[in-house]
Design a protein around this motif. Structure first.
Motif, short mmCIF file in Angstrom:
data_model
loop_
_atom_site.label_atom_id
_atom_site.label_comp_id
_atom_site.label_asym_id
_atom_site.label_seq_id
_atom_site.Cartn_x
_atom_site.Cartn_y
_atom_site.Cartn_z
N CYS A 87 0.83 -1.21 0.00
CA CYS A 87 0.00 0.00 0.00
C CYS A 87 0.87 1.25 0.00
O CYS A 87 0.63 2.19 -0.76
CB CYS A 87 -0.92 -0.02 1.21
N ARG A 88 1.88 1.26 0.84
CA ARG A 88 2.75 2.43 0.94
C ARG A 88 3.58 2.61 -0.33
O ARG A 88 3.85 3.73 -0.78
CB ARG A 88 3.64 2.31 2.17
N ALA A 89 3.99 1.49 -0.94
CA ALA A 89 4.73 1.58 -2.20
C ALA A 89 3.86 2.16 -3.30
O ALA A 89 4.31 2.98 -4.12
CB ALA A 89 5.25 0.20 -2.60
N GLU A 90 2.59 1.74 -3.35
CA GLU A 90 1.66 2.27 -4.36
C GLU A 90 1.39 3.76 -4.10
O GLU A 90 1.32 4.54 -5.06
CB GLU A 90 0.35 1.47 -4.30
N ALA A 91 1.25 4.14 -2.83
CA ALA A 91 1.03 5.55 -2.52
C ALA A 91 2.23 6.39 -2.94
O ALA A 91 2.07 7.50 -3.48
CB ALA A 91 0.75 5.71 -1.03
N ASP A 92 3.44 5.85 -2.72
CA ASP A 92 4.64 6.58 -3.14
C ASP A 92 4.71 6.69 -4.66
O ASP A 92 5.11 7.73 -5.21
CB ASP A 92 5.89 5.85 -2.64
N ARG A 93 4.29 5.63 -5.35
CA ARG A 93 4.31 5.66 -6.82
C ARG A 93 3.39 6.73 -7.36
O ARG A 93 3.71 7.44 -8.31
CB ARG A 93 3.92 4.28 -7.37
N LYS A 94 2.21 6.87 -6.74
CA LYS A 94 1.24 7.86 -7.21
C LYS A 94 1.70 9.28 -6.96
O LYS A 94 1.25 10.20 -7.64
CB LYS A 94 -0.12 7.61 -6.54
N LYS A 95 2.56 9.47 -5.96
CA LYS A 95 3.05 10.81 -5.66
C LYS A 95 4.07 11.30 -6.68
O LYS A 95 4.30 12.50 -6.82
CB LYS A 95 3.68 10.83 -4.27
N ARG A 96 4.69 10.35 -7.38
CA ARG A 96 5.75 10.73 -8.33
C ARG A 96 5.19 11.34 -9.59
O ARG A 96 4.10 11.07 -9.99
CB ARG A 96 6.61 9.49 -8.68
#
Length: 222
Positions: A213-222
């Motif tokens: 979940c946190r990896a996906e959230a970080d991906r969306k922030k990029r």
């Protein structure tokens, strides 16, 4: 004989067992991804460790089991950890974890392992979630998906104590738990290094969900 010798040697250097938790709260998923760590970790020999999610409960177990604090967990230390928890569970000091003590473990010490505990199965809402829920149900039918203690543990063993009843007499002796510990150790050490380290231990499915979940959230922030 080697197994008993390792256990005896580790007991001499092992710290006393931690007292069982007195206040257990089982909660469902937090909003968003939640804190960085799962709040619960069920150690390989069944002991639950809990934090507020800001520190890693798996790390708490590893630190407690690593008696000489060298960052490596040996078989002897692993056996000693199992033996300490046996002493906690054998409440009447009979030398066997009987059905009443097993019930105390399941309902009081580690209620997270019960199959239908609140928070284990999230109600699907989107089409994708419904599809994933059906796939998970099929895997559970084939004993592939984690459930019970397996959701919170490095090994997918739904009930880590009752599964140590090797002679099927509805009780678990100290020797049985030690024997099962010796079998679980290589499951955590598939490359045969002879020691376990925190960094190479398998994360629990609960922790993997948070990490994803946190990896996906970080991906969306990029």
């Amino acid at each position: 004989m080697l197994l008993l010798a390792l256990l005896a040697a580790a007991q001499d250097a092992a710290p006393p067992p931690a007292p069982p938790p007195s206040d257990i709260v089982v909660t469902g998923a937090a909003a968003g991804c939640g804190p960085p760590f799962a709040r619960t970790y069920i150690a390989p020999m069944g002991q639950p460790f809990r934090t507020d999610g800001q520190t890693d409960p798996m790390k708490a177990w590893f630190t407690a089991a690593d008696a000489d604090h060298d960052g490596r967990l040996t078989l002897a230390e692993f056996l000693a950890d199992a033996d300490r928890y046996f002493t906690v569970l054998d409440r009447d000091h009979s030398g066997e974890i009987d059905p009443e003590e097993m019930s105390f473990y399941e309902n009081t010490l580690a209620p997270e392992i019960k199959l239908y505990q609140r928070g284990q199965d999230k109600r699907p809402r989107t089409g994708k979630q419904k599809h994933e829920a059906k796939a998970a149900a099929r895997r559970r039918a084939d004993y592939e998906a984690p459930y019970g203690a397996g959701i919170w543990a490095s090994l997918n063993i739904p009930q880590p104590i009752v599964s140590a009843d090797l002679d099927l007499n509805r009780g678990v002796s100290r020797a049985e738990l030690a024997e099962v510990a010796s079998r679980r150790f290589p499951l955590l050490d598939p490359t045969g290094r002879g020691t376990l380290t925190y960094d190479t231990l398998p994360r629990s499915p609960a922790q993997k969900d948070i990490d994803a979940c946190r990896a996906e959230a970080d991906r969306k922030k990029r």
